[in-house]
Design a protein around this motif. Structure first.
Motif, mmCIF file in Angstrom:
data_model
loop_
_atom_site.group_PDB
_atom_site.id
_atom_site.type_symbol
_atom_site.label_atom_id
_atom_site.label_comp_id
_atom_site.label_asym_id
_atom_site.label_seq_id
_atom_site.Cartn_x
_atom_site.Cartn_y
_atom_site.Cartn_z
ATOM 1 N N MET A 1 0.743 -1.080 0.091
ATOM 2 C CA MET A 1 -0.079 -0.182 0.049
ATOM 3 C C MET A 1 1.012 1.286 -0.006
ATOM 4 S SD MET A 1 -2.814 0.985 2.700
ATOM 5 C CE MET A 1 -3.645 -0.567 2.735
ATOM 6 N N THR A 2 0.599 2.191 -0.795
ATOM 7 C CA THR A 2 1.523 3.464 -0.960
ATOM 8 C C THR A 2 0.997 4.305 0.148
ATOM 9 O OG1 THR A 2 -0.453 4.528 -2.596
ATOM 10 C CG2 THR A 2 1.332 3.136 -3.518
ATOM 11 N N MET A 3 2.017 5.275 0.382
ATOM 12 C CA MET A 3 1.697 6.255 1.380
ATOM 13 C C MET A 3 0.469 7.078 1.236
ATOM 14 S SD MET A 3 2.967 7.499 4.279
ATOM 15 C CE MET A 3 3.282 8.907 5.427
ATOM 16 N N GLY A 4 0.164 7.289 0.108
ATOM 17 C CA GLY A 4 -1.066 8.257 -0.237
ATOM 18 C C GLY A 4 -2.108 7.426 0.110
ATOM 19 N N LYS A 5 -2.313 6.242 -0.324
ATOM 20 C CA LYS A 5 -3.527 5.335 0.010
ATOM 21 C C LYS A 5 -3.721 4.963 1.641
ATOM 22 C CE LYS A 5 -3.752 2.791 -4.444
ATOM 23 N NZ LYS A 5 -3.623 1.565 -4.884
ATOM 24 N N PHE A 6 -2.570 4.921 2.207
ATOM 25 C CA PHE A 6 -2.533 4.794 3.768
ATOM 26 C C PHE A 6 -3.255 6.091 4.436
ATOM 27 C CE2 PHE A 6 -0.427 5.294 7.674
ATOM 28 C CZ PHE A 6 -0.610 4.166 8.435
ATOM 29 N N LEU A 7 -2.696 7.406 4.054
ATOM 30 C CA LEU A 7 -3.331 8.234 4.527
ATOM 31 C C LEU A 7 -4.812 8.510 4.227
ATOM 32 C CD1 LEU A 7 -0.305 10.917 4.210
ATOM 33 C CD2 LEU A 7 -1.081 9.797 6.250
ATOM 34 N N VAL A 8 -5.331 8.151 3.115
ATOM 35 C CA VAL A 8 -6.655 8.400 2.560
ATOM 36 C C VAL A 8 -7.345 7.568 3.506
ATOM 37 C CG1 VAL A 8 -8.348 8.036 1.075
ATOM 38 C CG2 VAL A 8 -6.194 9.238 0.513
ATOM 39 N N ARG A 9 -6.686 6.237 3.753
ATOM 40 C CA ARG A 9 -7.623 5.321 4.511
ATOM 41 C C ARG A 9 -7.871 5.955 5.918
ATOM 42 N NH1 ARG A 9 -5.570 -0.821 5.782
ATOM 43 N NH2 ARG A 9 -4.078 0.291 6.873
ATOM 44 N N ILE B 1 -7.475 8.967 7.009
ATOM 45 C CA ILE B 1 -8.368 10.089 6.899
ATOM 46 C C ILE B 1 -9.823 9.767 7.082
ATOM 47 C CG2 ILE B 1 -9.085 12.230 5.974
ATOM 48 C CD1 ILE B 1 -6.207 12.430 5.123
ATOM 49 N N LEU B 2 -10.259 8.783 6.236
ATOM 50 C CA LEU B 2 -11.467 8.354 6.028
ATOM 51 C C LEU B 2 -12.058 7.870 7.344
ATOM 52 C CD1 LEU B 2 -11.900 7.060 2.548
ATOM 53 C CD2 LEU B 2 -12.742 9.268 3.461
ATOM 54 N N GLN B 3 -11.323 7.023 8.189
ATOM 55 C CA GLN B 3 -11.391 6.379 9.365
ATOM 56 C C GLN B 3 -11.936 7.362 10.414
ATOM 57 O OE1 GLN B 3 -8.132 3.627 9.939
ATOM 58 N NE2 GLN B 3 -8.930 2.058 8.741
ATOM 59 N N GLY B 4 -10.746 8.485 10.355
ATOM 60 C CA GLY B 4 -10.933 9.383 11.297
ATOM 61 C C GLY B 4 -12.313 10.495 11.140
ATOM 62 N N ILE B 5 -12.754 10.610 9.916
ATOM 63 C CA ILE B 5 -13.958 11.343 9.705
ATOM 64 C C ILE B 5 -15.128 10.550 10.159
ATOM 65 C CG2 ILE B 5 -15.501 12.221 7.819
ATOM 66 C CD1 ILE B 5 -13.156 12.643 6.160
ATOM 67 N N PHE B 6 -15.135 9.184 9.911
ATOM 68 C CA PHE B 6 -16.086 8.498 10.490
ATOM 69 C C PHE B 6 -16.342 8.309 12.080
ATOM 70 C CE2 PHE B 6 -17.513 4.169 12.149
ATOM 71 C CZ PHE B 6 -18.848 3.956 11.274
ATOM 72 N N VAL B 7 -14.935 8.415 12.709
ATOM 73 C CA VAL B 7 -15.076 8.485 14.244
ATOM 74 C C VAL B 7 -15.507 9.913 14.541
ATOM 75 C CG1 VAL B 7 -13.553 8.737 16.179
ATOM 76 C CG2 VAL B 7 -13.179 6.994 14.547
ATOM 77 N N ILE B 8 -15.285 10.930 13.784
ATOM 78 C CA ILE B 8 -15.830 12.295 14.399
ATOM 79 C C ILE B 8 -17.166 12.354 14.065
ATOM 80 C CG2 ILE B 8 -15.598 14.692 13.640
ATOM 81 C CD1 ILE B 8 -12.691 14.317 13.084
#
Length: 329
Positions: free
Chosen positions: A1-9, A11-18
């Motif tokens: 998994m690339t760094m970009g995909k890792f960060l996107v995943r 961030i999406l998890q963080g948005i779901f938590v918020i």
């Protein structure tokens, strides 16, 4: 998994938590007893005035419409107005953030300064009195309630010994630094240090015990590896091997825990701030709870959730950079 995909995943998890935190807070407000309009106006308000406020605030709308309007406001940064002071919640939150950050950073520094040397000593002197002492300190630090420790520090070091002040701080770190830069006076900075010492010790004790145990276990694991034996066989000084190689390899999980715990400290300072009357988010949250000021409570908790998620993402990114194998996790 690339760094970009890792960060996107992440961030999406963080948005779901918020989003989950926002939804839970709205649900708690919806099911809590009492009429919001009455809470805003007080018990002496007339029924006509209460109905007018309910109409203005959209409280007569169906619950799902209230939820989407509330969610829309959160997305654009509109946290509403405090029911008690009628001030913008964003302003009331932001003005208390510096004090909470000061306390969290100070507690982290206390933990690092005490815990890492203690963990190294414990690991390099296993089954000796120093090791037993560090282990006992860790157990006591983890099991001691913050509120009790804070009260004892106030009583012993503040009241009996008179070494530290026990009231609300008269000056913040920012103001103290401005005084130092503009006038070359360290007086305000020394006053700030006096007032923050006991709260930082109280909040940092659990953190100190945790980092001590983590440092010790990591050092013990590293000291048993082949590269350490090879370095010693080559005649390298024990101090060089211990601090340049072993401790450096132990620091990766410690840095991760430091970042995660910093986010925890931002939200977990409620008790410490209350005990020491420290003017941060925790004390303001307690005041809002006492006044049943729901918009202010929601704003503070959502802000803490955003800060915690942001710190977690940053720590994950740093850990991913240091150890790319975590991308597969």
């Amino acid at each position: 998994m690339t760094m970009g995909k890792f960060l996107v995943r992440r961030i999406l998890q963080g948005i779901f938590v918020i989003w989950g935190v926002i939804t839970v807070m709205f649900g708690l407000r919806a099911v809590s007893p009492g009429d919001p309009a009455t809470l805003m106006l007080g018990e002496g308000a007339t029924q006509e005035l209460i109905e007018r406020v309910r109409e203005q605030e959209g409280l007569n709308e169906p619950i799902y419409i209230q939820y989407f309007e509330y969610l829309q406001g959160m997305v654009v940064g509109d946290f509403g107005y405090s029911w008690r002071s009628n001030r913008e919640v964003e302003a009331m939150v932001i003005e208390r953030v510096p004090a909470t950050i000061e306390l969290a950073v100070a507690a982290t520094i206390v933990a690092i300064v005490i815990a890492i040397p203690l963990g190294v000593i414990s690991a390099t002197r296993r089954n000796e009195p120093a090791d037993y002492g560090a282990t006992l300190f860790s157990l006591l630090g983890i099991s001691t309630p913050n509120f009790w420790l804070g009260l004892m520090l106030i009583l012993v070091l503040g009241v009996w010994a008179g070494l530290f002040p026990t009231g609300r701080r008269p000056v913040g770190f920012g103001q103290a630094m401005m005084t130092l830069v503009q006038y070359g006076s360290v007086y305000d900075l020394l006053v700030w240090l006096q007032y923050i010492t006991l709260p930082a010790l109280t909040l940092g004790t659990y953190f100190t015990a945790l980092i001590t145990r983590l440092t010790r276990s990591g050092m013990v694991d590293e000291l048993g590896k082949e590269y350490v034996m090879a370095s010693r066989a080559k005649g390298l000084p024990a101090v060089l091997v211990r601090y340049k190689h072993v401790l450096r390899n132990t620091m990766i999980p410690i840095i991760t825990v430091l970042g995660l715990q910093l986010g925890t400290l931002l939200g977990g300072a409620v008790i410490t701030e209350t005990v020491f009357n420290w003017p941060g988010l925790g004390l303001r949250l307690v005041d809002a709870l006492g006044a049943r000021d729901w918009p202010l409570m929601q704003g503070i908790i959502v802000f803490i959730a955003i800060a915690f998620v942001t710190i977690n993402i940053v720590v994950d990114a740093l850990y991913n950079y240091l150890n790319p194998q975590v991308r597969e996790g």
